[in-house]
Motif scaffolding. Structure first.
Motif, PDB file in Angstrom:
ATOM      1  N   ILE A  24      90.865  27.924  85.734  1.00 36.38           N
ATOM      2  CA  ILE A  24      91.860  27.215  86.543  1.00 36.38           C
ATOM      3  C   ILE A  24      92.311  28.081  87.712  1.00 36.38           C
ATOM      4  O   ILE A  24      92.395  27.607  88.854  1.00 36.38           O
ATOM      5  CB  ILE A  24      93.059  26.796  85.674  1.00 36.38           C
ATOM      6  N   HIS A  25      92.596  29.328  87.451  1.00 33.26           N
ATOM      7  CA  HIS A  25      93.040  30.256  88.495  1.00 33.26           C
ATOM      8  C   HIS A  25      91.993  30.407  89.592  1.00 33.26           C
ATOM      9  O   HIS A  25      92.301  30.342  90.786  1.00 33.26           O
ATOM     10  CB  HIS A  25      93.368  31.606  87.867  1.00 33.26           C
ATOM     11  N   ALA A  26      90.744  30.582  89.194  1.00 32.12           N
ATOM     12  CA  ALA A  26      89.667  30.762  90.178  1.00 32.12           C
ATOM     13  C   ALA A  26      89.481  29.507  91.033  1.00 32.12           C
ATOM     14  O   ALA A  26      89.295  29.600  92.257  1.00 32.12           O
ATOM     15  CB  ALA A  26      88.361  31.122  89.456  1.00 32.12           C
ATOM     16  N   ILE A  27      89.553  28.335  90.413  1.00 27.71           N
ATOM     17  CA  ILE A  27      89.398  27.095  91.174  1.00 27.71           C
ATOM     18  C   ILE A  27      90.570  26.892  92.122  1.00 27.71           C
ATOM     19  O   ILE A  27      90.378  26.493  93.280  1.00 27.71           O
ATOM     20  CB  ILE A  27      89.230  25.893  90.218  1.00 27.71           C
ATOM     21  N   ALA A  30      90.117  29.076  95.117  1.00 26.95           N
ATOM     22  CA  ALA A  30      89.052  28.564  95.982  1.00 26.95           C
ATOM     23  C   ALA A  30      89.527  27.356  96.782  1.00 26.95           C
ATOM     24  O   ALA A  30      89.229  27.242  97.978  1.00 26.95           O
ATOM     25  CB  ALA A  30      87.821  28.204  95.149  1.00 26.95           C
ATOM     26  N   GLN A  31      90.274  26.481  96.137  1.00 25.99           N
ATOM     27  CA  GLN A  31      90.789  25.322  96.854  1.00 25.99           C
ATOM     28  C   GLN A  31      91.775  25.742  97.938  1.00 25.99           C
ATOM     29  O   GLN A  31      91.804  25.167  99.015  1.00 25.99           O
ATOM     30  CB  GLN A  31      91.470  24.348  95.889  1.00 25.99           C
ATOM     31  N   ARG A  32      92.555  26.735  97.646  1.00 26.73           N
ATOM     32  CA  ARG A  32      93.586  27.182  98.600  1.00 26.73           C
ATOM     33  C   ARG A  32      92.997  27.960  99.765  1.00 26.73           C
ATOM     34  O   ARG A  32      93.388  27.779 100.912  1.00 26.73           O
ATOM     35  CB  ARG A  32      94.611  28.030  97.865  1.00 26.73           C
ATOM     36  N   PHE A  33      92.056  28.844  99.472  1.00 26.66           N
ATOM     37  CA  PHE A  33      91.552  29.757 100.492  1.00 26.66           C
ATOM     38  C   PHE A  33      90.118  29.487 100.929  1.00 26.66           C
ATOM     39  O   PHE A  33      89.628  30.132 101.845  1.00 26.66           O
ATOM     40  CB  PHE A  33      91.679  31.200 100.008  1.00 26.66           C
ATOM     41  N   GLY A  34      89.435  28.579 100.232  1.00 25.86           N
ATOM     42  CA  GLY A  34      88.062  28.248 100.601  1.00 25.86           C
ATOM     43  C   GLY A  34      87.057  28.771  99.586  1.00 25.86           C
ATOM     44  O   GLY A  34      87.179  29.897  99.114  1.00 25.86           O
ATOM     45  N   TYR A  35      86.086  27.946  99.303  1.00 25.09           N
ATOM     46  CA  TYR A  35      85.074  28.305  98.313  1.00 25.09           C
ATOM     47  C   TYR A  35      84.158  29.423  98.813  1.00 25.09           C
ATOM     48  O   TYR A  35      83.630  30.198  98.025  1.00 25.09           O
ATOM     49  CB  TYR A  35      84.251  27.076  97.929  1.00 25.09           C
ATOM     50  N   LYS A  47      82.287  35.928  96.944  1.00 23.63           N
ATOM     51  CA  LYS A  47      82.834  34.628  97.318  1.00 23.63           C
ATOM     52  C   LYS A  47      83.486  33.927  96.125  1.00 23.63           C
ATOM     53  O   LYS A  47      83.069  34.089  94.981  1.00 23.63           O
ATOM     54  CB  LYS A  47      81.735  33.739  97.897  1.00 23.63           C
ATOM     55  N   ASN A  48      84.497  33.137  96.440  1.00 24.63           N
ATOM     56  CA  ASN A  48      85.236  32.416  95.403  1.00 24.63           C
ATOM     57  C   ASN A  48      84.339  31.519  94.564  1.00 24.63           C
ATOM     58  O   ASN A  48      84.545  31.386  93.356  1.00 24.63           O
ATOM     59  CB  ASN A  48      86.359  31.590  96.037  1.00 24.63           C
ATOM     60  N   VAL A  49      83.355  30.910  95.166  1.00 25.04           N
ATOM     61  CA  VAL A  49      82.453  30.030  94.411  1.00 25.04           C
ATOM     62  C   VAL A  49      81.725  30.805  93.312  1.00 25.04           C
ATOM     63  O   VAL A  49      81.502  30.285  92.210  1.00 25.04           O
ATOM     64  CB  VAL A  49      81.471  29.299  95.357  1.00 25.04           C
ATOM     65  N   TYR A  50      81.392  32.051  93.555  1.00 26.15           N
ATOM     66  CA  TYR A  50      80.716  32.872  92.546  1.00 26.15           C
ATOM     67  C   TYR A  50      81.698  33.337  91.479  1.00 26.15           C
ATOM     68  O   TYR A  50      81.326  33.491  90.305  1.00 26.15           O
ATOM     69  CB  TYR A  50      80.006  34.048  93.193  1.00 26.15           C
ATOM     70  N   ARG A  51      82.946  33.544  91.865  1.00 31.36           N
ATOM     71  CA  ARG A  51      83.980  33.889  90.883  1.00 31.36           C
ATOM     72  C   ARG A  51      84.167  32.724  89.913  1.00 31.36           C
ATOM     73  O   ARG A  51      84.313  32.926  88.712  1.00 31.36           O
ATOM     74  CB  ARG A  51      85.299  34.235  91.568  1.00 31.36           C
ATOM     75  N   ILE A  52      84.159  31.493  90.441  1.00 33.21           N
ATOM     76  CA  ILE A  52      84.280  30.316  89.582  1.00 33.21           C
ATOM     77  C   ILE A  52      83.097  30.261  88.621  1.00 33.21           C
ATOM     78  O   ILE A  52      83.272  30.033  87.417  1.00 33.21           O
ATOM     79  CB  ILE A  52      84.361  29.024  90.417  1.00 33.21           C
ATOM     80  N   ALA A  53      81.911  30.472  89.121  1.00 29.05           N
ATOM     81  CA  ALA A  53      80.709  30.437  88.279  1.00 29.05           C
ATOM     82  C   ALA A  53      80.796  31.485  87.165  1.00 29.05           C
ATOM     83  O   ALA A  53      80.449  31.201  86.010  1.00 29.05           O
ATOM     84  CB  ALA A  53      79.460  30.658  89.127  1.00 29.05           C
ATOM     85  N   ASP A  54      81.269  32.673  87.506  1.00 30.51           N
ATOM     86  CA  ASP A  54      81.424  33.727  86.496  1.00 30.51           C
ATOM     87  C   ASP A  54      82.417  33.313  85.416  1.00 30.51           C
ATOM     88  O   ASP A  54      82.174  33.504  84.222  1.00 30.51           O
ATOM     89  CB  ASP A  54      81.899  35.031  87.142  1.00 30.51           C
ATOM     90  N   GLU A  55      83.544  32.761  85.838  1.00 28.21           N
ATOM     91  CA  GLU A  55      84.576  32.353  84.885  1.00 28.21           C
ATOM     92  C   GLU A  55      84.089  31.192  84.018  1.00 28.21           C
ATOM     93  O   GLU A  55      84.385  31.140  82.818  1.00 28.21           O
ATOM     94  CB  GLU A  55      85.873  31.991  85.605  1.00 28.21           C
TER      95      GLU A  55
END
Length: 76
Positions: A24-27, A30-35, A47-55
């Motif tokens: 939830i935090h990672a998404i 990403a929504q706030r600052f860009g994927y 990049k945030n998109v890769y942080r989401i994938a990791d989580e």
């Protein structure tokens, strides 16, 4: 929780909750600052998109572990 040294500490329910909150935090970030953006003070430009994938991968691991215990099959 990318550090597998700590992946078995605590109850499985607590680890599932923690991983859900990290997804939830990672998404939200990403929504706030860009994927395709990143936080400059950590992850050395990851990049945030890769942080989401990791989580999500961490969450998948603990969900599989949770299912392994068979608690979701218990009758209430």
């Amino acid at each position: 929780m990318s550090d597998l040294e700590y992946h078995v500490i605590g109850r499985i329910e607590d680890r599932v909750i923690e991983e859900c909150s990290e997804v939830i935090h990672a998404i939200c970030k990403a929504q706030r600052f860009g994927y395709t953006n990143f936080h400059p003070s950590y992850d050395s430009g990851r990049k945030n998109v890769y942080r989401i994938a990791d989580e999500l991968q961490d969450l998948k691991r603990v969900i599989e572990e949770y299912g392994f215990y068979g608690w979701w099959k218990c009758e209430l």
